[in-house]
Design a protein around this motif. Structure first.
Motif, PDB file in Angstrom:
ATOM      1  N   TRP A   1       1.317 -13.408 -60.763  1.00  0.00           N
ATOM      2  CA  TRP A   1       0.879 -14.918 -59.731  1.00  0.00           C
ATOM      3  C   TRP A   1      -0.178 -13.997 -58.454  1.00  0.00           C
ATOM      4  O   TRP A   1       0.543 -12.425 -58.363  1.00  0.00           O
ATOM      5  CB  TRP A   1       1.636 -15.512 -59.171  1.00  0.00           C
ATOM      6  N   GLN A   2      -1.344 -14.351 -58.841  1.00  0.00           N
ATOM      7  CA  GLN A   2      -2.130 -13.502 -57.747  1.00  0.00           C
ATOM      8  C   GLN A   2      -2.433 -14.852 -56.825  1.00  0.00           C
ATOM      9  O   GLN A   2      -2.900 -15.933 -57.435  1.00  0.00           O
ATOM     10  CB  GLN A   2      -3.234 -13.603 -58.090  1.00  0.00           C
ATOM     11  N   ILE A   3      -2.162 -14.712 -55.197  1.00  0.00           N
ATOM     12  CA  ILE A   3      -3.032 -15.978 -54.741  1.00  0.00           C
ATOM     13  C   ILE A   3      -3.489 -15.578 -53.207  1.00  0.00           C
ATOM     14  O   ILE A   3      -3.482 -14.595 -52.456  1.00  0.00           O
ATOM     15  CB  ILE A   3      -1.411 -16.755 -53.881  1.00  0.00           C
TER      16      ILE A   3
ATOM     17  N   PHE B   1       4.968 -19.342 -49.351  1.00  0.00           N
ATOM     18  CA  PHE B   1       5.097 -17.956 -49.981  1.00  0.00           C
ATOM     19  C   PHE B   1       5.436 -16.498 -49.578  1.00  0.00           C
ATOM     20  O   PHE B   1       6.139 -15.594 -49.672  1.00  0.00           O
ATOM     21  CB  PHE B   1       3.631 -17.790 -50.729  1.00  0.00           C
TER      22      PHE B   1
ATOM     23  N   ARG C   1      -4.111 -12.494 -48.391  1.00  0.00           N
ATOM     24  CA  ARG C   1      -4.189 -12.255 -50.173  1.00  0.00           C
ATOM     25  C   ARG C   1      -2.883 -11.816 -49.884  1.00  0.00           C
ATOM     26  O   ARG C   1      -2.964 -10.350 -49.895  1.00  0.00           O
ATOM     27  CB  ARG C   1      -5.853 -11.233 -50.458  1.00  0.00           C
TER      28      ARG C   1
ATOM     29  N   TRP D   1      -2.501 -17.481 -62.598  1.00  0.00           N
ATOM     30  CA  TRP D   1      -1.200 -16.631 -63.659  1.00  0.00           C
ATOM     31  C   TRP D   1      -1.462 -16.311 -64.279  1.00  0.00           C
ATOM     32  O   TRP D   1      -2.276 -17.389 -65.199  1.00  0.00           O
ATOM     33  CB  TRP D   1      -0.753 -17.445 -63.979  1.00  0.00           C
TER      34      TRP D   1
ATOM     35  N   VAL E   1      -7.059 -22.752 -50.988  1.00  0.00           N
ATOM     36  CA  VAL E   1      -6.215 -21.912 -51.587  1.00  0.00           C
ATOM     37  C   VAL E   1      -6.732 -21.898 -53.331  1.00  0.00           C
ATOM     38  O   VAL E   1      -6.862 -22.561 -53.618  1.00  0.00           O
ATOM     39  CB  VAL E   1      -4.839 -23.357 -52.124  1.00  0.00           C
ATOM     40  N   TYR E   2      -6.079 -20.320 -53.850  1.00  0.00           N
ATOM     41  CA  TYR E   2      -6.802 -20.117 -55.032  1.00  0.00           C
ATOM     42  C   TYR E   2      -5.314 -19.804 -55.731  1.00  0.00           C
ATOM     43  O   TYR E   2      -4.811 -18.558 -54.556  1.00  0.00           O
ATOM     44  CB  TYR E   2      -7.639 -19.052 -54.502  1.00  0.00           C
ATOM     45  N   PHE E   3      -4.878 -19.918 -56.772  1.00  0.00           N
ATOM     46  CA  PHE E   3      -3.985 -19.734 -57.056  1.00  0.00           C
ATOM     47  C   PHE E   3      -4.354 -19.207 -59.387  1.00  0.00           C
ATOM     48  O   PHE E   3      -4.869 -19.993 -59.320  1.00  0.00           O
ATOM     49  CB  PHE E   3      -3.040 -20.547 -57.440  1.00  0.00           C
TER      50      PHE E   3
END
Length: 902
Positions: free
Chosen positions: A725-727, A14, A718, A766, A762-764
């Protein structure tokens, strides 16, 4: 390690793909008149489409700034602001890979006509030490809770249990318009207040008890202050919910808030038998409503932290929170809480006690039913008559009562398969206690000399209590018949503890770099503990057991004088040193004797710190408990005897610590590391004699300890929003090495334990339609016993916790949560793995989605157990407790919000 490796690959993937499609901008901010650089100017980039914040940073000492990894081929807006100056605002549309240098930006009291023609809201501001976010710049769903808004703020992280950190630092308080909201539990507000009533979110250091900035910046927690919209002059809002399910499970509760200008009144109430111990735990996630097993039970296999005894708990509680401002100088807060709990705990444990060529194998079961209730009232008065004086006074009063019944069975055999003993017992009792506490603090700083200040603080605590218990036990010893006995006893205990202190401190700057200070404190502690134990010879308890009764009283006076200096090496670098001279006079009174003690200690402290790094050393002292000093032998049962030691010396503690924190606003990367070395002199250690028949005698002796070490390292990143998308990526490592001395059967041996672990998250997200949170951890422990057999005990456990939230269509929310725990070393017959999967479907209804009908299945496959292993003095113990298992629950909740701008 496989999970960590995969996460690192994802992170690198990423990062590379993210950078290739991004742009950057840089420049310099100066004053238009003096041409001097404006350090700490706020530079923010927002999306023109919805005014949401994309990124922000603060200008350097030179005024230079740079924003990287900005979205390309998207209309964005640059906002540069500085307190007292008009903001600079300009729109851009970057090309992929473009790096733009906009040169010098001069700020003055007039708007630059060639840039904008009207004033606009600034998404983020820097006011001295306070960062202020404009809530309008962070879009949330209709009816979103405050927690959802906070999660969108740069640097803010909210864990699954609701714990909040900002730039890697813990949040100690969450205030509403500068006022307390149900004490210091931020989760009550974040889970239950609506994001739509928020105007700004302020973040600043918690210096309420440290106005002179004596605590290291690396250790100071944060305060979040929620500023409500000014247009809301009067408002009534809150929520109510109720649910019922299988196995007689239920939950119900409500929160009511009424704000009237300077008045805030909140009422709260709940009742459930789902091991929920507070209102904030009702919605551990914004929609799913899991955590039905009591927090960490299914996560780490241990009993619920909220319940001291594990098991299944029913709780009913309620209270109110009142804030009232009298002008701008005087603030009043008043809180009251009532709580009633019933806990049913059934546990079993298996212990292996190693005694040279003999191993004692003990199996025990315990059943306990406890009831408790409490009333607690607290108040807070804050008075700031001017800008240099601040007074805070906080009294509290609580009453509590409890009653409990318990039964137990146990049997012990040895490794030669020979029976050693069996025991059967039951007991019941009740007790009550009262506690009064008060804290007073006054701070005054000089108007004439910057850095000069004077402080007064006082603490007082009064805590009387009483308890009555009845104990019955039958012990059969197969190896020594004289150790078999049947006991029936009643014990009455009365305690009273009074402690108070007054501290005075004065600071004076000798030069711009050197500040001297002196602190003097006096404290008094009075404690009494009367225990009368009676044996039942006939039908009544009329035979006083002198060797199991005691009358302990202690009076302790402590005086401290501590001079100190603070030397400023640079703007953010300083050395703080002090030498505390401490006198202690102690009078210990036993039934037939008295022990007088007088001590003098020199306790140095030293700290070197920068804005990121802190290195410190401090020396402290602890007195042994008076019960360990009593010169008597107490025979609690045929299997357990204790002898006091009046020659015990105080324990000296030496602490060495290092901490480092780094947070970069530009890249939203946070890195922290903590390390410590802990060593004790004259440590109080139990000296045990355990015989092959299972009986043991214990006394307490002094020995010098060996150093113990600890280390914790963490990293999180972050990513800025990539289209839809936010990761978020987070890693933490921890390790500790403890050396404990065990004195067993006249053999001195060291128990050295090396623990280490890793946790990866890990945080995803959408489009806020699909959210996946993956967390995995692996912990290893090795304990080496340096006795005759040099035994080694290895423990290792793996945990995996996943949470998936889907919003496939409007007003429908589906959530699934998994908690998996596995330990290969659990004793035979006990479950090694725990896999708890829960799911829920929620239907949102009414205007602005204020109603919710939710169907939840907890522990779908009915596999939940509470089990854990720990090591002791040349022993291993495995314990299993009852806990919540599969149930179905239907809950309906509704939020109400009546706002008035009149």
């Amino acid at each position: 390690m496989k999970t960590t490796f995969i996460s690192l690959l994802l992170f690198c993937f990423f990062s590379v793909s993210y950078a290739q499609n991004r742009a950057a901008i840089k420049g310099r901010v100066t004053d238009s008149v003096s041409k001097q650089p404006l350090e700490l100017s706020t530079v923010a980039m927002v999306d023109v489409k919805d005014s949401s914040l994309i990124a922000y940073t603060l200008s350097k000492k030179t005024g230079d700034f740079e924003l990287q990894r900005l979205p390309a081929e998207t209309r964005v807006k640059l906002v540069i602001s500085y307190a007292g100056y008009k903001s600079y605002i300009r729109q851009f549309n970057f090309k992929k890979g473009e790096v733009m240098d906009i040169g010098n930006i001069s700020l003055n009291s007039k708007m630059l006509s060639e840039v904008v023609v009207r004033a606009e809201r600034v998404p983020v501001k820097m006011k001295k030490d306070t960062i202020e976010f404009d809530a309008a710049a962070f879009k949330t769903r209709p009816n979103a809770a405050l927690e959802e808004l906070l999660k969108k703020l740069p640097g803010v992280q909210i864990d699954g249990d609701g714990t909040i950190t900002v730039n890697g630092k813990d949040v100690s308080k969450l205030l509403i318009d500068g006022k307390q909201f149900f004490g210091n539990d931020p989760k009550i507000a974040t889970k239950n207040l609506d994001a739509e009533i928020v105007a700004q979110v302020q973040v600043y250091d918690d210096r309420e008890n440290d106005p002179d900035h004596l605590i290291s910046d690396t250790k100071v927690p944060k305060i979040i202050n929620i500023k409500l919209k000014k247009a809301i002059k009067r408002s009534i809002f809150g929520k109510v919910f109720a649910g019922a399910g299988s196995r007689d499970r239920y939950e119900t509760g409500g929160l009511f808030n009424m704000f009237r200008d300077t008045l805030q009144l909140s009422l709260i109430g709940l009742s459930n038998n789902l091991n929920h111990t507070g209102f904030s735990n009702q919605e551990i996630y914004s929609e799913g409503g899991f955590d039905r097993s009591g927090g960490s039970t299914s996560f780490n296999g241990r009993p619920s932290w909220a319940s001291n005894w594990g098991g299944i708990e029913k709780i009913t509680s309620g209270g109110f929170n009142l804030n009232q401002n009298y002008g701008k100088k005087l603030k009043l807060n008043l809180q009251y809480f009532y709580s009633q709990r019933n806990n049913i705990n059934n546990s079993s444990n298996f212990q292996q006690q190693f005694l040279k060529d003999t191993t004692l194998l003990s199996a025990n079961t315990n059943n306990r039913n406890s009831n408790s209730h409490s009333h607690t009232a607290t108040a807070l008065v804050e008075w700031e008559p001017d800008t240099v004086r601040h007074l805070r006074f906080s009294p509290s009063l609580s009453f509590s009562g409890n009653d409990n019944t318990a039964s137990s069975t146990g049997n012990t055999r040895n490794n030669f398969n020979m029976p050693v003993n069996t025991s059967v017992g039951n007991n019941f009792g009740n007790g009550s206690s009262t506690q009064y506490r008060q804290n007073f603090y006054f701070h005054k700083r000089s108007r004439k000399h910057k850095g000069e200040s004077f402080n007064i603080s006082n603490n007082l605590q009064i805590n009387p209590g009483e308890n009555t218990s009845f104990n019955n036990s039958d012990v059969v010893n197969y190896q020594h018949a004289n150790l078999s006995d049947s006991l029936h006893r009643r014990s009455s205990r009365t305690t009273n503890n009074v402690s108070g202190n007054i501290d005075l401190s004065y600071r004076y700057p000798i030069t711009k770099k050197l500040t001297v200070d002196i602190t003097t404190s006096n404290s008094y502690n009075k404690s009494s503990d009367q225990l009368f134990t009676y044996d039942r010879k006939t039908n009544t308890f009329d035979s006083l057991l002198v060797n199991q009764s005691s009358d302990l009283k202690r009076d302790q006076w402590t005086e401290n004088i501590k001079p100190g200096i603070t030397y400023q090496l640079g703007k953010n670098t300083q050395i703080i040193a002090g030498l505390n001279t401490q006198w202690q006079q102690i009078e210990n009174n036993f039934v037939s004797s008295r022990l007088s003690q007088n001590y003098f200690f020199l306790l140095p402290t030293l700290r070197f710190e920068t804005d990121r790094l802190s290195i410190s050393y401090d020396r402290g002292v602890n007195q042994p408990g008076i019960s360990s000093l009593q010169p008597v032998t107490i025979v609690y049962s045929p299997l357990y005897t204790f002898t006091g030691n009046p020659n015990l010396k105080p324990t000296i503690n030496n602490n060495y610590n290092i901490s480092y924190r780094l947070y970069t606003t530009q890249s939203q990367v946070s890195l922290w590391a903590y390390g410590g070395v802990y060593k004790q002199e004259n440590l109080s250690i139990n000296q045990q004699t355990i015989r092959s028949d299972g009986s043991q005698t214990v006394t307490v002796v002094n020995r010098d300890g060996r150093p113990s070490y600890s280390l914790n390292v963490g990293f999180n990143k972050r990513f800025r929003k990539m289209k839809d998308w936010q990761i978020f990526f987070s890693t933490s490592l921890n390790g500790s090495y403890n050396q404990n001395l065990n004195l067993l059967n006249n053999v001195e041996g060291w128990q050295n334990t090396f623990n280490r672990g890793i946790y990866q998250n890990v945080y995803f997200d959408w489009k806020e339609k699909a959210t996946l949170n993956i967390g995995a951890g692996y912990n290893i422990g090795d304990t080496k016993y340096k006795y005759d057999d040099f035994r080694i005990v290895h423990t290792g456990n793996f945990n995996l916790n996943n949470n998936l939230v889907l919003r496939p269509i409007r007003r429908l929310v589906w959530e699934t949560k998994q908690d998996f725990y596995y330990n290969t070393q659990i004793a035979p017959g006990l479950k090694k793995g725990v896999n708890v999967i829960s799911t829920s479907i929620a239907l949102l209804m009414l205007k602005k989605d204020r109603g919710e009908l939710k169907f939840t299945v907890y522990d779908v496959f009915d596999q939940n157990v509470s089990i854990y292993r720990y090591t002791g003095t040349n022993s291993i113990t495995d314990t299993q407790n009852n806990t919540l298992n599969r149930y179905f629950l239907v809950t309906y909740s509704i939020k109400f919000n009546k706002l008035s701008t009149k």
